[in-house]
Design an enzyme around this catalytic site. Structure first.
Site, PDB file in Angstrom:
ATOM      1  N   SER A  38      -5.485  -1.962 -93.752  1.00 12.57           N
ATOM      2  CA  SER A  38      -6.235  -2.853 -92.694  1.00 12.57           C
ATOM      3  C   SER A  38      -7.826  -2.185 -92.817  1.00 12.57           C
ATOM      4  CB  SER A  38      -5.672  -2.432 -91.288  1.00 12.57           C
ATOM      5  OG  SER A  38      -6.348  -1.111 -90.747  1.00 12.57           O
ATOM      6  N   CYS A 115     -13.484  -7.940 -84.087  1.00 10.46           N
ATOM      7  CA  CYS A 115     -11.983  -7.287 -84.310  1.00 10.46           C
ATOM      8  C   CYS A 115     -11.560  -7.929 -82.877  1.00 10.46           C
ATOM      9  CB  CYS A 115     -12.145  -5.788 -84.010  1.00 10.46           C
ATOM     10  SG  CYS A 115     -10.508  -5.014 -83.621  1.00 10.46           S
TER      11      CYS A 115
END
Length: 298
Positions: A38, A115
């Protein structure tokens, strides 16, 4: 690369997060056939920074290439928005494919991307988002290199997530990842586990294309979500949480007591950093190659 497609064709796939070569090797040792790198985990472990999309394409592809070299597990990499416009996306896809990565995940956020934990996400207009996915699909040299298209339209509506997921699949994405962090204005973490499972089931059915989901709800497993029809279930950050939690405990005990003895009394070493760890990392093969090279010089 063809291996990942075959795994998916055989049924849904559970994929843990892995933030570096060692964690990828240990995930494979545990029996996992694919791992997921990620953006959050990369920036936390390699830059010591929050997930703010600060890494460069070359930094990420070099790191992913080392993971590919270290393990036979398929490596799936989060490439955020692809590092630029159509020409940059083409270069990005070619670089990751050349590095041996099995799949990349590209998302439809506008720049600068955010994010999901931070809030304030914005997505591209549909046409531009489809164009981004199509650019990624058209850039790959082999169809065995998979494209996962993620949509962050959960702040808009469930219907928008479904429509975008369908459009990205029609543009050639092999799998779609509908983010559900803040679905219809209601945080997913505030929903009951059974309600979250119902959401996954609804999305999988209505999208009608292979779907990737994240993090099974409490009390459920990846296999439970796969049974709903998910093509892949990724747990992207739990391995990072496990590693950082262990280090917090270790460093705390070391600072307080002056040695690691107390920590390891409570947490026995599962893999000592000696010949045991070196063997897990392929020591025998390295030594064998050295011996063969010596023999060739005689």
């Amino acid at each position: 690369m063809a291996r990942l497609r075959k795994l998916l064709e055989a049924g849904g796939l559970a994929v843990p997060g892995a933030h570096d070569s060692l964690s990828a090797v240990l995930a494979e040792r545990a029996g996992f056939e694919a791992v997921y790198l990620s953006g959050f985990a990369f920036e936390a472990t390699q830059l010591g920074a929050p997930d703010m999309a600060m890494s460069t394409m070359s930094e990420l592809v070099d790191h992913a290439a080392r993971m590919v070299e270290a393990t036979s597990a398929s490596v799936i990499c989060d490439i955020d928005t692809g590092f630029g416009g159509p020409n940059s996306i083409r270069r990005t896809i070619r670089a990751f494919e050349r590095a041996g990565v099995a799949a990349v995940q590209i998302e439809d956020q506008a720049e600068p991307k955010r994010c999901p934990f931070l809030g304030g996400r914005q997505v591209l207009p549909r046409d531009a988002a489809v164009g981004r996915v199509r650019a990624a699909v058209e850039a790959r040299r082999s169809e065995d290199f998979l494209i996962i298209a993620r949509t962050d339209a959960d702040d808009i509506s469930t219907d928008e997530i479904i429509e975008r997921s369908r459009l990205y699949a029609e543009a050639g994405a092999d799998l779609v990842l509908p983010m559900v962090r803040n679905l219809d204005g209601f945080p997913i973490t505030d929903r009951r586990p059974e309600e979250r499972m119902a959401i996954y089931a609804d999305l999988i059915e209505r999208i009608g294309h292979p779907v990737v989901t994240l993090d099974p709800p409490a009390g459920y497993t990846s296999e439970d979500v796969i049974a709903l029809g998910a093509g892949m279930v990724i747990t992207p950050l739990a391995s990072l949480e496990a590693a950082s939690s262990a280090l917090i405990g270790y460093y705390g005990d070391l600072r307080e007591h002056g040695s690691a003895e107390k920590y390891f009394d409570t947490n026995p070493k599962a893999l000592p950093a000696n010949l045991d760890m070196m063997r897990v990392l392929g020591l025998d093969g390295y030594l064998e190659r050295e011996e063969r090279a010596k023999g060739s010089l005689k």
